[in-house]
Design a protein around this motif. Structure first.
Motif, PDB file in Angstrom:
ATOM      1  N   ARG A 217     -30.698  37.220   5.449  1.00 57.96           N
ATOM      2  CA  ARG A 217     -30.711  38.538   6.110  1.00 57.96           C
ATOM      3  C   ARG A 217     -29.890  38.465   7.388  1.00 57.96           C
ATOM      4  O   ARG A 217     -30.052  37.545   8.186  1.00 57.96           O
ATOM      5  CB  ARG A 217     -32.137  38.992   6.420  1.00 57.96           C
ATOM      6  N   ASP A 218     -29.037  39.470   7.515  1.00 57.23           N
ATOM      7  CA  ASP A 218     -28.183  39.629   8.694  1.00 57.23           C
ATOM      8  C   ASP A 218     -28.899  40.606   9.640  1.00 57.23           C
ATOM      9  O   ASP A 218     -29.692  41.417   9.194  1.00 57.23           O
ATOM     10  CB  ASP A 218     -26.875  40.259   8.176  1.00 57.23           C
ATOM     11  N   HIS A 219     -28.639  40.512  10.926  1.00 56.57           N
ATOM     12  CA  HIS A 219     -29.155  41.485  11.900  1.00 56.57           C
ATOM     13  C   HIS A 219     -27.947  42.217  12.455  1.00 56.57           C
ATOM     14  O   HIS A 219     -27.246  41.690  13.313  1.00 56.57           O
ATOM     15  CB  HIS A 219     -29.911  40.780  13.023  1.00 56.57           C
ATOM     16  N   LYS A 220     -27.720  43.434  11.936  1.00 58.49           N
ATOM     17  CA  LYS A 220     -26.450  44.126  12.245  1.00 58.49           C
ATOM     18  C   LYS A 220     -26.477  44.893  13.552  1.00 58.49           C
ATOM     19  O   LYS A 220     -25.444  45.101  14.174  1.00 58.49           O
ATOM     20  CB  LYS A 220     -26.127  45.106  11.121  1.00 58.49           C
ATOM     21  N   ARG A 221     -27.656  45.344  13.964  1.00 60.21           N
ATOM     22  CA  ARG A 221     -27.720  46.187  15.165  1.00 60.21           C
ATOM     23  C   ARG A 221     -27.572  45.350  16.428  1.00 60.21           C
ATOM     24  O   ARG A 221     -27.979  44.187  16.478  1.00 60.21           O
ATOM     25  CB  ARG A 221     -29.032  46.954  15.193  1.00 60.21           C
ATOM     26  N   LEU A 274     -18.781  36.860  -4.328  1.00 60.50           N
ATOM     27  CA  LEU A 274     -19.124  38.292  -4.375  1.00 60.50           C
ATOM     28  C   LEU A 274     -20.390  38.465  -3.541  1.00 60.50           C
ATOM     29  O   LEU A 274     -21.452  37.941  -3.890  1.00 60.50           O
ATOM     30  CB  LEU A 274     -19.351  38.762  -5.815  1.00 60.50           C
ATOM     31  N   TYR A 275     -20.227  39.188  -2.445  1.00 64.71           N
ATOM     32  CA  TYR A 275     -21.344  39.416  -1.526  1.00 64.71           C
ATOM     33  C   TYR A 275     -22.013  40.716  -1.939  1.00 64.71           C
ATOM     34  O   TYR A 275     -21.368  41.761  -1.977  1.00 64.71           O
ATOM     35  CB  TYR A 275     -20.773  39.508  -0.111  1.00 64.71           C
ATOM     36  N   VAL A 276     -23.284  40.636  -2.255  1.00 67.55           N
ATOM     37  CA  VAL A 276     -24.023  41.834  -2.663  1.00 67.55           C
ATOM     38  C   VAL A 276     -24.967  42.203  -1.523  1.00 67.55           C
ATOM     39  O   VAL A 276     -25.905  41.468  -1.215  1.00 67.55           O
ATOM     40  CB  VAL A 276     -24.828  41.574  -3.959  1.00 67.55           C
ATOM     41  N   PHE A 290     -20.574  46.013  -1.561  1.00 69.15           N
ATOM     42  CA  PHE A 290     -20.048  44.717  -1.980  1.00 69.15           C
ATOM     43  C   PHE A 290     -19.047  44.260  -0.933  1.00 69.15           C
ATOM     44  O   PHE A 290     -18.312  45.070  -0.370  1.00 69.15           O
ATOM     45  CB  PHE A 290     -19.277  44.831  -3.306  1.00 69.15           C
ATOM     46  N   ASN A 291     -18.998  42.961  -0.702  1.00 71.48           N
ATOM     47  CA  ASN A 291     -17.885  42.369   0.024  1.00 71.48           C
ATOM     48  C   ASN A 291     -17.271  41.336  -0.905  1.00 71.48           C
ATOM     49  O   ASN A 291     -17.972  40.727  -1.722  1.00 71.48           O
ATOM     50  CB  ASN A 291     -18.351  41.706   1.320  1.00 71.48           C
ATOM     51  N   ALA A 292     -15.972  41.129  -0.767  1.00 71.86           N
ATOM     52  CA  ALA A 292     -15.262  40.254  -1.700  1.00 71.86           C
ATOM     53  C   ALA A 292     -15.124  38.843  -1.140  1.00 71.86           C
ATOM     54  O   ALA A 292     -14.104  38.190  -1.339  1.00 71.86           O
ATOM     55  CB  ALA A 292     -13.892  40.856  -1.996  1.00 71.86           C
ATOM     56  N   ARG A 293     -16.149  38.376  -0.437  1.00 70.74           N
ATOM     57  CA  ARG A 293     -16.033  37.136   0.343  1.00 70.74           C
ATOM     58  C   ARG A 293     -17.417  36.668   0.761  1.00 70.74           C
ATOM     59  O   ARG A 293     -18.400  37.347   0.525  1.00 70.74           O
ATOM     60  CB  ARG A 293     -15.198  37.430   1.591  1.00 70.74           C
ATOM     61  N   PHE A 294     -17.441  35.519   1.444  1.00 71.54           N
ATOM     62  CA  PHE A 294     -18.683  35.056   2.055  1.00 71.54           C
ATOM     63  C   PHE A 294     -19.045  35.999   3.210  1.00 71.54           C
ATOM     64  O   PHE A 294     -18.162  36.487   3.913  1.00 71.54           O
ATOM     65  CB  PHE A 294     -18.493  33.660   2.656  1.00 71.54           C
ATOM     66  N   GLY A 295     -20.339  36.229   3.424  1.00 71.04           N
ATOM     67  CA  GLY A 295     -20.774  37.074   4.543  1.00 71.04           C
ATOM     68  C   GLY A 295     -20.680  36.341   5.863  1.00 71.04           C
ATOM     69  O   GLY A 295     -20.769  35.121   5.923  1.00 71.04           O
ATOM     70  N   ASP A 296     -20.493  37.118   6.909  1.00 74.09           N
ATOM     71  CA  ASP A 296     -20.460  36.563   8.261  1.00 74.09           C
ATOM     72  C   ASP A 296     -21.468  37.369   9.070  1.00 74.09           C
ATOM     73  O   ASP A 296     -21.280  38.582   9.199  1.00 74.09           O
ATOM     74  CB  ASP A 296     -19.051  36.715   8.826  1.00 74.09           C
ATOM     75  N   PRO A 297     -22.589  36.856   9.535  1.00 75.43           N
ATOM     76  CA  PRO A 297     -22.918  35.441   9.730  1.00 75.43           C
ATOM     77  C   PRO A 297     -23.817  34.797   8.664  1.00 75.43           C
ATOM     78  O   PRO A 297     -24.330  33.703   8.892  1.00 75.43           O
ATOM     79  CB  PRO A 297     -23.676  35.482  11.058  1.00 75.43           C
ATOM     80  N   GLU A 298     -24.000  35.413   7.496  1.00 74.60           N
ATOM     81  CA  GLU A 298     -24.897  34.808   6.503  1.00 74.60           C
ATOM     82  C   GLU A 298     -24.466  33.386   6.126  1.00 74.60           C
ATOM     83  O   GLU A 298     -25.298  32.496   5.920  1.00 74.60           O
ATOM     84  CB  GLU A 298     -24.950  35.666   5.235  1.00 74.60           C
ATOM     85  N   THR A 299     -23.141  33.199   6.013  1.00 70.54           N
ATOM     86  CA  THR A 299     -22.620  31.893   5.607  1.00 70.54           C
ATOM     87  C   THR A 299     -23.108  30.763   6.529  1.00 70.54           C
ATOM     88  O   THR A 299     -23.375  29.652   6.080  1.00 70.54           O
ATOM     89  CB  THR A 299     -21.069  31.962   5.621  1.00 70.54           C
TER      90      THR A 299
END
Ligand code: AMP
Ligand code: GLY
Length: 445
Positions: A217-221, A274-276, A290-299
């Motif tokens: 889980r990312d914290h976007k806010r 494939l980032y879902v 979708f993102n076509a890559r690794f997530g940042d900062p999930e990775t």
């Protein structure tokens, strides 16, 4: 065969984490990064090339005799860097330009999802203010809140979720008639609001087969309590107990597999990460993006949890030879907290002093610093971008990793930087309360 020389493309915390984890593979490959940043350059040789210039990247990969190239960010993928590398006979882990449209155009992604029967929000496309007004009216049966998205790439900032109809109309006008998000804002997707909790699941795909990495889980806010504007990511944690093994199988079978089939059917087999982005709601998991890559900062929190050889898995995916079960997971958890410019996500002041960052790994066991936008000045790290660095801590569970990360941050001094104080805090609570009802609506302006 394992690649002994690997080139990572990109310059953020995600690329630092990818390089760090690749270097820990059992056969200890040599890892280069381009363009990288000053923090990454402490550990890996960095090369000053323009990451969105396919010819420059191919030339560098050939000069280094790279046996594997891993492309991190979306911009080079959308610019066709993976296609150029593949055409030059270089093994590349990264989506082709056509596949990267799943991220570069939200409307394209919606069409693929429809064709694949993937659960997602209902959506309408608009290219004029009149169409937008009609779409907002049609969406009245779901809204408020209203959800409006710039179609193109907007560095994670192209989405408005609002309860104010006037704000929705103003956003539509600024995008469609003004210059907000440039070309990327010339088309809007107006969609149904999805309630629930967000989860990020990344699939490593070889065109046909896939393996899922631990959910995060990312914290976007920008601020504590999920207040403030959306950012590129203030922190993340993994694994996520909300994504049970049964839910994970459902995500694989109902989302990833059908998308891979549709992309292959369109003559664009999906090879890469494939980032879902999911909303876990009462009706089951639905795709937010979708993102076509690794997530940042999930990775930064997923890769520390992977066993076996990362380069082996990426190379096999790139070659269309992924073995199911190839991804082994380590026990434990990881938490990463972003150190950002004090004004982030507003215009960065820059120059903040992160005193003690250089000694943090030695001072606190189980902690790794990933540099995103730092600059070394007189032996001290300064803030050079919006997101400067991530403090990642590993632990036996999320609570242990979290307290380690914040204990490390408490050692830092200086000025001009800030962190969110509640990264992964809900996870501790969720671990205790798992199974109870979730709040219906969060993160609405
Ligand atoms: P995206 O760039 O599509 O991931 O959107 C950015 C953020 O906006 C997501 O992480 C969600 O927090 C929120 N969001 C996007 N689409 C929706 C939706 N349909 N319903 C609720 N929230 C959404
Ligand atoms: N963490 C969300 C993203 O990588 O876009």
């Amino acid at each position: 065969m394992s690649a002994s020389c690997i080139l990572v493309i990109g310059s953020g915390g995600r690329e630092h984490a990818i390089a760090w984890r690749l270097a820990r593979d059992p056969h200890a490959p040599t890892v280069h990064v381009a363009p990288g940043n000053q923090g990454i350059a402490q550990y890996f040789t960095c090369h000053a090339v323009c990451e969105t210039d396919p010819t420059a990247v191919v030339t560098l990969a050939q000069r280094l005799r790279a046996e594997l190239v891993v492309v991190g960010p979306e911009a080079p993928l959308a610019a066709g860097v993976a296609d150029a590398l593949a055409a030059a006979g270089i093994v590349v882990f990264g989506a082709s330009r056509e596949c990267a449209r799943l991220e570069a155009s939200k409307w394209y992604a919606k069409q693929v999802m429809r064709e694949a029967g993937v659960p997602t929000a209902e959506a309408l496309e608009c290219t004029s203010v009149t169409q937008a007004a009609t779409a907002l009216e049609t969406m009245s049966r779901f809204a408020p809140p209203w959800v409006l998205k710039a179609d193109g790439l907007a560095a994670g900032k192209g989405v408005l979720v609002t309860r104010e109809r006037a704000a929705a109309e103003a956003f539509a006008r600024e995008c469609l008639e003004g210059a907000r998000f440039g070309e990327g804002g010339r088309r809007l997707v107006i969609e149904e609001f999805l309630a629930g909790d967000e989860a990020s699941v990344i699939a490593i795909c070889d065109g046909e087969r896939f393996v899922l990495l631990p959910a995060a889980r990312d914290h976007k806010r920008a601020f504590d309590g999920d207040e403030g504007a959306n950012t590129g990511g203030m922190g993340a944690f993994a694994p996520l107990v909300d994504v049970t093994p049964a839910l994970e199988s459902q995500i694989g079978e109902r989302i990833v597999a059908p998308v891979l089939r549709v992309m292959a059917g369109r003559g664009a087999p999906y090879r890469g990460a494939l980032y879902v982005g999911l909303m876990l709601g009462p009706a089951g998991p639905r795709v937010v993006e979708f993102n076509a890559r690794f997530g940042d900062p999930e990775t930064q929190v997923i890769l520390p949890l992977l066993g076996a050889s990362l380069s082996g898995m990426l190379e096999h995916a790139a070659l269309g030879r992924l073995a199911v079960g190839e991804c082994t997971r380590l026990p434990g958890a990881a938490v990463a907290v972003a150190i950002t410019d004090v004004d982030y996500p507003g215009t960065a002041r820059g120059g903040g002093r992160i005193a003690g960052l250089e000694d943090l790994e030695a001072a606190q066991s189980g902690v790794t610093v990933f540099h995103a936008g730092t600059r070394l000045e007189g032996g001290q790290w300064r803030v050079a971008g919006g997101r400067a660095a991530y403090v990642m801590a590993e632990g036996e569970d999320v609570a242990a990793a979290r307290s380690r990360a914040y204990a490390a941050i408490a050692r830092l001094g200086g000025d001009g930087w800030r962190v969110r104080r509640d990264i992964a805090a809900s996870a501790e609570q969720r671990n205790l309360e798992h199974g109870k009802a979730r709040p219906a609506v969060r993160g609405v302006d």
